[in-house]
Design a protein around this motif. Structure first.
Motif, PDB file in Angstrom:
ATOM      1  N   GLN A 120       9.460   7.641   4.091  1.00  0.00           N
ATOM      2  CA  GLN A 120       9.882   6.231   3.962  1.00  0.00           C
ATOM      3  C   GLN A 120       9.086   5.337   4.926  1.00  0.00           C
ATOM      4  O   GLN A 120       8.629   4.248   4.556  1.00  0.00           O
ATOM      5  N   ALA A 121       8.941   5.811   6.152  1.00  0.00           N
ATOM      6  CA  ALA A 121       8.188   5.006   7.127  1.00  0.00           C
ATOM      7  C   ALA A 121       6.741   4.859   6.708  1.00  0.00           C
ATOM      8  O   ALA A 121       6.142   3.782   6.801  1.00  0.00           O
ATOM      9  N   ARG A 122       6.128   5.986   6.235  1.00  0.00           N
ATOM     10  CA  ARG A 122       4.730   5.904   5.814  1.00  0.00           C
ATOM     11  C   ARG A 122       4.578   4.967   4.621  1.00  0.00           C
ATOM     12  O   ARG A 122       3.590   4.220   4.517  1.00  0.00           O
ATOM     13  N   LEU A 123       5.556   4.991   3.705  1.00  0.00           N
ATOM     14  CA  LEU A 123       5.513   4.112   2.538  1.00  0.00           C
ATOM     15  C   LEU A 123       5.501   2.653   2.977  1.00  0.00           C
ATOM     16  O   LEU A 123       4.706   1.823   2.484  1.00  0.00           O
ATOM     17  N   GLU A 124       6.394   2.279   3.857  1.00  0.00           N
ATOM     18  CA  GLU A 124       6.515   0.880   4.274  1.00  0.00           C
ATOM     19  C   GLU A 124       5.308   0.426   5.099  1.00  0.00           C
ATOM     20  O   GLU A 124       4.819  -0.713   4.945  1.00  0.00           O
ATOM     21  N   ILE A 125       4.805   1.353   5.983  1.00  0.00           N
ATOM     22  CA  ILE A 125       3.631   0.976   6.783  1.00  0.00           C
ATOM     23  C   ILE A 125       2.418   0.799   5.881  1.00  0.00           C
ATOM     24  O   ILE A 125       1.654  -0.186   6.013  1.00  0.00           O
ATOM     25  N   CYS A 126       2.209   1.707   4.953  1.00  0.00           N
ATOM     26  CA  CYS A 126       1.062   1.591   4.048  1.00  0.00           C
ATOM     27  C   CYS A 126       1.194   0.381   3.136  1.00  0.00           C
ATOM     28  O   CYS A 126       0.193  -0.288   2.809  1.00  0.00           O
TER      29      CYS A 126
ATOM     30  N   LYS B  90       4.255   1.118  -7.521  1.00  0.00           N
ATOM     31  CA  LYS B  90       5.429   0.413  -8.029  1.00  0.00           C
ATOM     32  C   LYS B  90       5.695  -0.858  -7.229  1.00  0.00           C
ATOM     33  O   LYS B  90       6.030  -1.908  -7.794  1.00  0.00           O
ATOM     34  N   PHE B  91       5.541  -0.765  -5.924  1.00  0.00           N
ATOM     35  CA  PHE B  91       5.759  -1.949  -5.057  1.00  0.00           C
ATOM     36  C   PHE B  91       4.749  -3.048  -5.369  1.00  0.00           C
ATOM     37  O   PHE B  91       5.106  -4.227  -5.516  1.00  0.00           O
ATOM     38  N   LYS B  92       3.513  -2.668  -5.488  1.00  0.00           N
ATOM     39  CA  LYS B  92       2.486  -3.683  -5.760  1.00  0.00           C
ATOM     40  C   LYS B  92       2.668  -4.287  -7.130  1.00  0.00           C
ATOM     41  O   LYS B  92       2.391  -5.483  -7.342  1.00  0.00           O
TER      42      LYS B  92
ATOM     43  N   LEU C  53       4.271  11.226  -4.612  1.00  0.00           N
ATOM     44  CA  LEU C  53       5.412  10.304  -4.597  1.00  0.00           C
ATOM     45  C   LEU C  53       5.076   9.032  -3.825  1.00  0.00           C
ATOM     46  O   LEU C  53       5.440   7.923  -4.236  1.00  0.00           O
ATOM     47  N   LEU C  54       4.376   9.198  -2.701  1.00  0.00           N
ATOM     48  CA  LEU C  54       4.003   8.029  -1.892  1.00  0.00           C
ATOM     49  C   LEU C  54       3.110   7.071  -2.690  1.00  0.00           C
ATOM     50  O   LEU C  54       3.279   5.848  -2.677  1.00  0.00           O
ATOM     51  N   GLU C  55       2.186   7.659  -3.441  1.00  0.00           N
ATOM     52  CA  GLU C  55       1.271   6.828  -4.215  1.00  0.00           C
ATOM     53  C   GLU C  55       1.991   6.132  -5.340  1.00  0.00           C
ATOM     54  O   GLU C  55       1.738   4.945  -5.625  1.00  0.00           O
ATOM     55  N   GLU C  56       2.931   6.820  -5.995  1.00  0.00           N
ATOM     56  CA  GLU C  56       3.684   6.190  -7.074  1.00  0.00           C
ATOM     57  C   GLU C  56       4.541   5.042  -6.552  1.00  0.00           C
ATOM     58  O   GLU C  56       4.637   3.979  -7.190  1.00  0.00           O
ATOM     59  N   LEU C  57       5.151   5.255  -5.411  1.00  0.00           N
ATOM     60  CA  LEU C  57       6.008   4.196  -4.851  1.00  0.00           C
ATOM     61  C   LEU C  57       5.171   2.975  -4.399  1.00  0.00           C
ATOM     62  O   LEU C  57       5.610   1.830  -4.556  1.00  0.00           O
TER      63      LEU C  57
ATOM     64  N   GLY D 154      11.705   3.339  -2.826  1.00  0.00           N
ATOM     65  CA  GLY D 154      10.826   2.164  -2.826  1.00  0.00           C
ATOM     66  C   GLY D 154      10.826   1.486  -1.462  1.00  0.00           C
ATOM     67  O   GLY D 154      11.456   1.954  -0.501  1.00  0.00           O
ATOM     68  N   VAL D 155      10.108   0.430  -1.385  1.00  0.00           N
ATOM     69  CA  VAL D 155      10.035  -0.347  -0.132  1.00  0.00           C
ATOM     70  C   VAL D 155      11.347  -1.077   0.049  1.00  0.00           C
ATOM     71  O   VAL D 155      11.872  -1.707  -0.885  1.00  0.00           O
TER      72      VAL D 155
END
Length: 949
Positions: free
Chosen positions: A878-884, A927-929, A920-924, A819-820
């Motif tokens: 992880q970086a792409r998740l946090e930037i997006c 989940k964050f939102k 996985l990126l989309e699910e995370l 997650g973020v």
């Protein structure tokens, strides 16, 4: 050949009936051009030309003569018009004879009567005196009409002294009811009167019988002597005796009548002297009459008597007459000097001046009294103006002395009171210890309205206003009042002098009026200089009191002398301008040439320019003090009252200048000079800059320098919450936000409204003023904005790098993303806090602030990603998740700059190779939102358009 004038026409006579020698006034038209033109005047057929006195072409005065007709017309004959006609008639009444013993309402001279035809007294012979009742019986007047008696006895009269006496008429008129026995008694009375007359004559003869007898005896003796002696012998002695007798008779007569004859000669001499005195009593009494009339002020009577004496005795050779006439001239010369002194005496009314000039003209005074009077009035007006200034200057110094003594008295606290000094100074009518107090421009309109008056010279002014008015203002008002009250009479005196109306008809006939007009034409330039000198003195005295810097050094000593502790406020200058304008209008109404009044227009223009400058300077001071009135109460728009106060202050100042900026007839525009335009433009820009500096001062003041005792918020606004409700102390960031909100409103509304008001009031260079003000405002806005972003964005940006690498995190060696991470959540929470703070102050500032914060965060995140040397698969994910996550969260506040930063950050990451990683990126992300849905609500799209920077 036709006559040049119409025939005379008599339309009225007063009185219209009367006895002979009644004085009548004849009125009509074309009654002649002068006394010499009147050649005939008859009333009831009798020639009355001898007593006629021609007054004017419509009036003649004369006396009615003895006419045969009892009623007739009034016929006037002139050389120019011929024989005239009459629309009225005169009835001649017969006089009623008044006897010696008859009662009468007037005194009847029994011995003399006045012959109006010959202007002489005539004696009535004693034999003509008869008793009023010759019959000696009671008179009973009958009721027979006079006309019937005249018709019955034509040509006869009932007057027993008349030659045409009719006894029958007398008896019918006086004894119509008398009995026969009484008439018998009347006959007896008549006989007795006749006998008395005869006895009187006989007694006169008896009284002289002895004289007759002596004369008879003397003659008889002479006759006998002649008979006894011879004729020749006796002739010589007889002659000698006769001579002796005659000599003795002569001597005796002389002895007897010498005293009588001497008295007779003396009486004749006295009578002749009295006749001369009576005949020429006018001249002999004239010196005394002149003195009496002068004391009574009857100068017209003196002048008429002098003209008459001059025409009668001016060229006489009789020594007595010359002596008395010289005495008359001496008194007339003294009268000339007296009238000249009264003429030159000040103050005096225009009526008196004209009267004295006319008197001096009729007295043929030497020189030109009218011009002397004009010169004296000119000097007097100038002296009054300078005396007015000196009195106010001395009064001002006296006030300063009083203030000094009061200070000493209050400081030393002496037990002795200077009562006489304090009271004498306090009773000064213009004393004002608070004259320098100037109200703010915000309350300017109401006070200015109270100062406006319908006339600058209106009496009954409020005492409170007098007490508050500065001395320069009351001086200008009294000075202009003085000039406006004196100059009209001065100008009218000159106009009368030019057109010759100062002189009487006598002066006109003698040619003096023409000489006066000629003198006036020669002295036009001199009089013009007099008017210009009065105007220059008026203007320079006002300049010395209000604009001393416009005078030269020499003029400052003569027209100045005021102690200028502080300059007058705009409202007082406006009042002075109104006063001078009214004075100019009053002088223009006199038809004084405009070139003579141009100097007053120049003064008004300078006063208007100075009033504008002073008002703008005082407005800048008032605006500078607005910072002290900032209460930090924020409305729904995120604004305080400061912009509104600033706009109202400007509007009030412009409204107070409306009468100054408006051009009256004959006035030039206050902005006609280029220098004035530039000065006003710079002052106006300075006012705007003062307010901008005021905003900067308020927004950048340290917290300890802010007075929070009066800070408050608008609790009625539903959009205000958070720290402002909880704590009355504003932070620096909140003050910056409020200042930014005010700047935004100023740029979009206030400055534009003020520019419209400037244009409405005729200001020049409004575009330049607006442009310079906008540039300064934008510069302040940018500095404040950058300062706020620095306060808010730097901590967030600074927390990213430590958060990313917390716990020895390594992009090359990391676990599968779950997650973020917390550092990004903390950054988002801080961004949310900034959003909340901005939203609390002004919703309109949110897009601008948030966009700039997002730019700073995205730029820092891009920099950190680009600094990483390599990423593992999990690290890249992880970086792409946090930037997006960050990009999607703040999507509504993205700008081209922030989009570019996010793009660069993503490009620095390895691309996802498998679908599993993408899933996985989309699910995370979802989940964050979902987990931070509540916190991320503020980043949802709104109706507000995002501001681009």
């Amino acid at each position: 050949m036709s006559r040049a004038r119409q025939p005379p026409l008599v339309t009225g006579i007063s009185p219209n009936e009367g006895i002979s020698w009644t004085k009548v006034t004849i009125r009509g038209e074309n009654l002649g051009t002068g006394p010499t033109d009147l050649i005939g005047l008859t009333i009831c057929g009798h020639n009355c030309l001898l007593t006629a006195e021609w007054m004017s072409a419509s009036k003649i005065v004369c006396r009615v003569g003895q006419a045969k007709n009892d009623k007739g017309d009034i016929i006037v004959t002139t050389k120019s018009g011929g024989k005239g006609t009459s629309t009225v008639s005169f009835k001649l009444l017969k006089p009623e004879k008044i006897g010696i013993l008859d009662q009468s309402a007037v005194w009847v001279d029994e011995m003399n009567y006045y012959d109006m035809r010959t202007d002489r007294n005539k004696g009535i012979p004693p034999l003509s005196l008869r008793p009023a009742n010759p019959l000696g019986i009671e008179i009973d007047k009958g009721r027979f009409p006079q006309k019937d008696l005249e018709a019955l006895f034509p040509g006869m009269s009932a007057d027993f002294t008349s030659e045409n006496f009719s006894a029958a008429w007398y008896l019918i008129e006086n004894h119509s009811t008398t009995s026969f026995d009484q008439l018998k008694t009347a006959v007896v009375n008549l006989k007795k009167q006749a006998n008395k007359k005869n006895e009187g004559s006989l007694a006169y003869v008896k009284g002289g019988l002895s004289t007759f007898f002596e004369a008879q005896d003397a003659l008889s003796a002479i006759h006998q002597k002649l008979e006894a002696d011879g004729t020749e012998k006796v002739e010589g002695s007889m002659t000698q005796k006769l001579e002796n007798v005659l000599n003795r008779a002569s001597n005796t007569a002389d002895t007897l009548f010498q005293e009588v004859l001497g008295r007779k000669d003396k009486a004749d001499s006295t009578r002749n002297a009295l006749n001369v005195l009576q005949r020429f009593k006018f001249l002999f009494n004239l010196p005394l009459n002149i003195e009496r009339n002068i004391q009574k002020g009857d100068y017209d009577v003196v002048i008429n008597d002098y003209e008459k004496a001059k025409s009668l005795f001016g060229k006489t050779e009789v020594q007595v007459f010359k002596k008395f006439y010289a005495e008359v001239e001496t008194r007339i010369e003294a009268l000339r000097e007296l009238l000249l002194d009264k003429l030159l005496e000040t103050p005096s009314t225009l009526h008196d001046q004209k009267r004295y000039i006319r008197y001096l003209s009729d007295l043929h005074a030497p020189g030109d009294p009218a011009w002397q009077c004009i010169g004296a009035q000119h000097q007097w007006i100038l002296q009054l103006m300078h005396n007015c200034k000196e009195s106010y200057v001395k009064e001002q110094k006296g006030k300063d002395i009083y203030i000094f003594l009061t200070y000493i008295f209050d400081t030393l606290e002496f037990g002795i009171t200077f009562s006489f000094t304090r009271n004498s100074l306090l009773h000064s009518p213009m004393l004002d210890l608070d004259s320098d107090v100037r109200p703010s421009s915000i309350g300017h309109l109401s006070q200015t309205a109270s100062l406006k008056r319908g006339s600058s010279f209106q009496s009954g002014r409020d005492d409170a206003w007098r007490c508050k008015a500065p001395q320069q203002v009351t001086f200008v008002e009294n000075l202009t009042k003085l000039v406006v009250s004196q100059l009209p009479n001065f100008w009218k005196l000159w106009i009368s002098y030019v057109n010759g109306s100062l002189f009487s008809e006598t002066a006109e006939k003698s040619g003096q009026m023409e000489r006066s007009k000629k003198n006036a034409r020669q002295r036009q330039n001199d009089f013009k200089k007099m008017i210009q000198e009065v105007m220059h003195s008026l203007v320079k005295l006002i300049r010395g009191a209000l604009l001393p810097f416009t005078l030269r050094e020499g003029e400052s000593r003569q027209y100045g002398g005021w102690e200028m502790k502080s300059e007058l406020s705009g409202q007082w200058l406006t009042h002075v301008i109104q006063t001078v304008r009214l004075s100019s209008e009053s002088l223009t109404a006199l038809e004084i040439p405009n070139d003579m009044l141009q100097i007053i227009q120049d003064l008004i223009l300078d006063l208007r320019v100075r009033c504008i400058m002073v008002t703008l300077q005082h407005t800048a001071e008032d605006i500078k003090r607005l910072a002290e009135k900032e209460d930090w109460v924020v409305d729904n728009e995120g604004l305080t009252s400061l912009p509104s106060q600033f706009e109202q202050c400007i509007i009030h100042s412009l409204q107070s200048l409306k009468t100054v900026l408006d051009c009256k007839p004959g006035e030039a525009s206050v902005f006609q000079q280029q220098k004035t335009q530039e000065d006003v433009c710079q002052l106006t820009i300075g006012i705007m800059q003062v307010f901008i500096d005021c905003l900067e001062q308020l927004s950048t003041k340290p917290d300890g320098d802010i007075d929070t005792a009066h800070l408050s918020v608008d609790v009625s606004s539903p959009d205000l919450f958070g720290s402002i409700h909880e704590d009355s102390t504003l932070s620096s960031e909140q003050r910056l936000l409020i200042a930014l909100s005010n700047c935004r409103y100023l740029e979009r509304h206030t400055f534009l409204n003020i520019a419209e008001h400037f244009e409405k009031h005729g200001f020049q260079g409004v575009e330049k003023i607006t442009q310079a003000s906008m540039e300064s405002l934008k510069d302040l806005d940018q500095r404040l904005f950058e300062m706020y972003i620095e306060f808010k964005a730097d901590p967030i940006v600074g927390s990213l790098e430590p958060g990313i690498y917390a716990g020895y995190f390594d992009w090359k060696d990391c676990l599968v993303p779950a997650g973020v991470r917390n550092y990004l959540k903390e950054a988002l929470v801080n961004i949310i806090a900034v959003h909340a703070e901005v939203f609390t102050i002004s919703k309109d500032l949110v897009p601008r602030v948030m966009s700039k914060v997002v730019e700073a965060v995205s730029e820092e995140l891009s920099r950190l990603m680009q600094c990483v040397s390599s990423f593992s698969k999990n690290g890249a994910l992880q970086a792409r998740l946090e930037i997006c996550a960050l990009r999607d969260t703040v999507a509504i506040y993205l700008t081209p700059e922030s989009n570019s930063s996010f793009k660069q950050a993503l490009e620095a990451l390895p691309q996802l190779s498998s679908g599993t990683d993408k899933k996985l990126l989309e699910e995370l992300l979802n989940k964050f939102k979902s987990s931070m849905h509540l916190q991320l609500t503020c980043f949802q799209a709104s109706s507000s358009a995002m501001m681009k920077t």
